[in-house]
Design an enzyme around this catalytic site. Sequence first.
Site, mmCIF file in Angstrom:
data_model
loop_
_atom_site.group_PDB
_atom_site.id
_atom_site.type_symbol
_atom_site.label_atom_id
_atom_site.label_comp_id
_atom_site.label_asym_id
_atom_site.label_seq_id
_atom_site.Cartn_x
_atom_site.Cartn_y
_atom_site.Cartn_z
ATOM 1 N N ASP A 175 0.203 -1.078 0.102
ATOM 2 C CA ASP A 175 0.182 -0.024 -0.252
ATOM 3 C C ASP A 175 1.214 1.220 -0.256
ATOM 4 O O ASP A 175 0.433 2.194 -0.350
ATOM 5 C CB ASP A 175 -0.826 0.018 1.535
ATOM 6 C CG ASP A 175 -1.703 -1.465 1.775
ATOM 7 O OD1 ASP A 175 -2.427 -2.157 -0.077
ATOM 8 O OD2 ASP A 175 -2.019 -1.949 2.806
ATOM 9 N N HIS A 202 -5.908 -3.712 5.482
ATOM 10 C CA HIS A 202 -5.621 -3.733 4.039
ATOM 11 C C HIS A 202 -6.279 -4.262 3.218
ATOM 12 O O HIS A 202 -6.202 -5.587 2.432
ATOM 13 C CB HIS A 202 -3.731 -4.535 4.525
ATOM 14 C CG HIS A 202 -3.594 -5.219 2.787
ATOM 15 N ND1 HIS A 202 -2.956 -4.594 1.756
ATOM 16 C CD2 HIS A 202 -3.949 -6.497 2.074
ATOM 17 C CE1 HIS A 202 -2.885 -4.705 0.778
ATOM 18 N NE2 HIS A 202 -3.790 -5.732 0.356
HETATM 19 P P1 NAD Z 1 -0.315 -18.497 -5.767
HETATM 20 O O1 NAD Z 1 -1.586 -18.760 -5.717
HETATM 21 O O2 NAD Z 1 0.178 -18.159 -6.675
HETATM 22 O O3 NAD Z 1 0.592 -19.003 -4.829
HETATM 23 C C1 NAD Z 1 0.554 -19.067 -3.563
HETATM 24 C C2 NAD Z 1 0.995 -20.459 -2.777
HETATM 25 O O4 NAD Z 1 0.927 -20.618 -1.402
HETATM 26 C C3 NAD Z 1 0.976 -21.932 -4.033
HETATM 27 O O5 NAD Z 1 2.305 -21.737 -4.190
HETATM 28 C C4 NAD Z 1 0.517 -22.903 -2.921
HETATM 29 O O6 NAD Z 1 0.971 -24.224 -3.667
HETATM 30 C C5 NAD Z 1 1.184 -22.065 -1.623
HETATM 31 N N1 NAD Z 1 0.295 -22.604 -0.194
HETATM 32 C C6 NAD Z 1 -1.174 -22.890 -0.642
HETATM 33 N N2 NAD Z 1 -1.254 -24.471 0.489
HETATM 34 C C7 NAD Z 1 0.095 -23.704 1.304
HETATM 35 C C8 NAD Z 1 0.265 -24.415 2.618
HETATM 36 N N3 NAD Z 1 -0.539 -25.074 3.863
HETATM 37 N N4 NAD Z 1 2.039 -24.047 2.988
HETATM 38 C C9 NAD Z 1 2.337 -23.782 2.593
HETATM 39 N N5 NAD Z 1 2.030 -23.538 1.052
HETATM 40 C C10 NAD Z 1 0.876 -23.241 0.245
HETATM 41 O O7 NAD Z 1 -0.896 -16.786 -4.906
HETATM 42 P P2 NAD Z 1 -0.063 -15.710 -4.866
HETATM 43 O O8 NAD Z 1 -0.575 -15.195 -5.609
HETATM 44 O O9 NAD Z 1 1.103 -16.000 -4.424
HETATM 45 O O10 NAD Z 1 -0.769 -15.147 -3.237
HETATM 46 C C11 NAD Z 1 -0.636 -15.441 -2.475
HETATM 47 C C12 NAD Z 1 -1.457 -15.187 -1.418
HETATM 48 O O11 NAD Z 1 -0.685 -13.499 -0.938
HETATM 49 C C13 NAD Z 1 -2.885 -14.604 -1.234
HETATM 50 O O12 NAD Z 1 -3.673 -14.647 0.047
HETATM 51 C C14 NAD Z 1 -2.819 -13.030 -1.650
HETATM 52 O O13 NAD Z 1 -4.301 -13.006 -1.971
HETATM 53 C C15 NAD Z 1 -2.251 -11.998 -1.100
HETATM 54 N N6 NAD Z 1 -1.320 -11.161 -1.212
HETATM 55 C C16 NAD Z 1 -1.282 -10.145 -0.164
HETATM 56 C C17 NAD Z 1 -0.449 -8.900 -0.642
HETATM 57 C C18 NAD Z 1 -0.625 -7.855 0.328
HETATM 58 O O14 NAD Z 1 -0.723 -6.973 0.223
HETATM 59 N N7 NAD Z 1 -0.564 -7.969 2.313
HETATM 60 C C19 NAD Z 1 -0.938 -8.821 -2.420
HETATM 61 C C20 NAD Z 1 -0.382 -9.465 -3.416
HETATM 62 C C21 NAD Z 1 -1.084 -10.620 -2.393
HETATM 63 C C1 LMR Z 2 -3.050 -6.864 -3.091
HETATM 64 O O1 LMR Z 2 -2.848 -5.105 -2.035
HETATM 65 O O2 LMR Z 2 -2.583 -6.512 -4.793
HETATM 66 C C2 LMR Z 2 -3.473 -7.538 -2.659
HETATM 67 O O3 LMR Z 2 -3.783 -6.914 -1.050
HETATM 68 C C3 LMR Z 2 -3.711 -8.637 -3.687
HETATM 69 C C4 LMR Z 2 -5.238 -8.481 -3.944
HETATM 70 O O4 LMR Z 2 -5.953 -8.863 -3.731
HETATM 71 O O5 LMR Z 2 -5.834 -7.202 -4.064
#
Ligand code: NAD
Ligand code: LMR
Length: 340
Positions: A175, A202
């Site tokens: 953010d 967030h």
């Molecule tokens: P993705 O599906 O590409 O990757 C997620 C990974 O987690 C996969 O490799 C999967 O195998 C793994 N996984 C699932 N269960 C698991 C477990 N029990 N133990 C270990 N690994 C496990 O998803 P992504 O795009 O990498 O996003 C991941 C998360 O991050 C989502 O929840 C998304 O919303 C979040 N996110 C948060 C922010 C933020 O600003 N905080 C930003 C972007 C994404």
């Molecule tokens: C973001 O802010 O990009 C993450 O929280 C992923 C989402 O779901 O928007």
Amino acid sequence: SIRACAQKSSSPALLRRSYSSESAPERKVAVLGAAGGIGQPLALLMKLNPLVSSLSLYDIAGTPGVAADVSHINTRSEVVGYMGDENLGKALEGADVVIIPAGVPRKPGMTRDDLFNINAGIVKALCEGIAKYCPHALVNIISNPVNSTVPIASEVFKKAGTYDEKRLFGVTTLDVVRAKTFYAGKAKVPVAGVNVPVVGGHAGVTILPLFSQATPQANNLSQEEIVALTKRTQDGGTEVVEAKAGKGSATLSMAYAGAIFADACLKGLNGVPDVVECSFVQSNVTELPFFASKVRLGKNGVEEVFGLGSLSDYEKQGLEALLPELKSSIEKGIKFANQS
Ligand code: NAD
Ligand code: LMR
């Protein structure tokens, strides 16, 4: 499954000379969800960080390949990939910082809260592992909905008797990264010198950028433009989800943001002074038990949670408006952790 690979640099003496932080202490960083969209570029960026001596890459699948690949990069850290539940303990043992981007991402039309049913259980199980194998690690939670997954983690740690509020962080750095980029673009100032605090939580309106405190302060922005910048920051995640059209959410910018935040945690642990980042932490800043604001990082994790400073009227309204949603997301996390 198996320990995928353990490779030390083949020419440590040669490499050591190129480190800016030759005397940096040994630090183990674990990434849980390391084979995912965020996990892979985050693994790359942590491999490039000279403060890391050991990089542990854990996922339910795919980590042998990611670890083998990243391990060939000629930087300080050794890299080990761990796959499957039965290897979680080894992945976590001795970790100083644990970064959690495990879980499902959004598709168009979903809110972050729509991820709760799947991700809450994933975060809970991983935090049970942390409580058991590295209870003193600094925990950086990326998995959404952050407004609920951080309270879940706190309850898991409380139950295990390991909770230390100074060591639990919801990663809201993306953010801040977005607010800086969008502000610099509108104000026409060089982005490298820009700072913008982002507080609250967030998700949607709970993300509250404080452009009245942005530096350098731009006098050329109208109230309309501040409102538009605020909304764009709040909807930044959705902008990416829609552009990716079903192929997930922000991964590259998130990996960058996650790497910035983990680096700040490592610097704090290493005693670097005045390390300040925004993060969603246990807080007395509002009546809510968790809230994102600027925090100073140190040898014990959070050394100081800063207050909000002075807010514009528009920001005061934004703060009032976000409290009910943030409160219910926090309560949902706490309830889940205590009933399951
Ligand atoms: P993705 O599906 O590409 O990757 C997620 C990974 O987690 C996969 O490799 C999967 O195998 C793994 N996984 C699932 N269960 C698991 C477990 N029990 N133990 C270990 N690994 C496990 O998803 P992504 O795009 O990498 O996003 C991941 C998360 O991050 C989502 O929840 C998304 O919303 C979040 N996110 C948060 C922010 C933020 O600003 N905080 C930003 C972007 C994404
Ligand atoms: C973001 O802010 O990009 C993450 O929280 C992923 C989402 O779901 O928007």
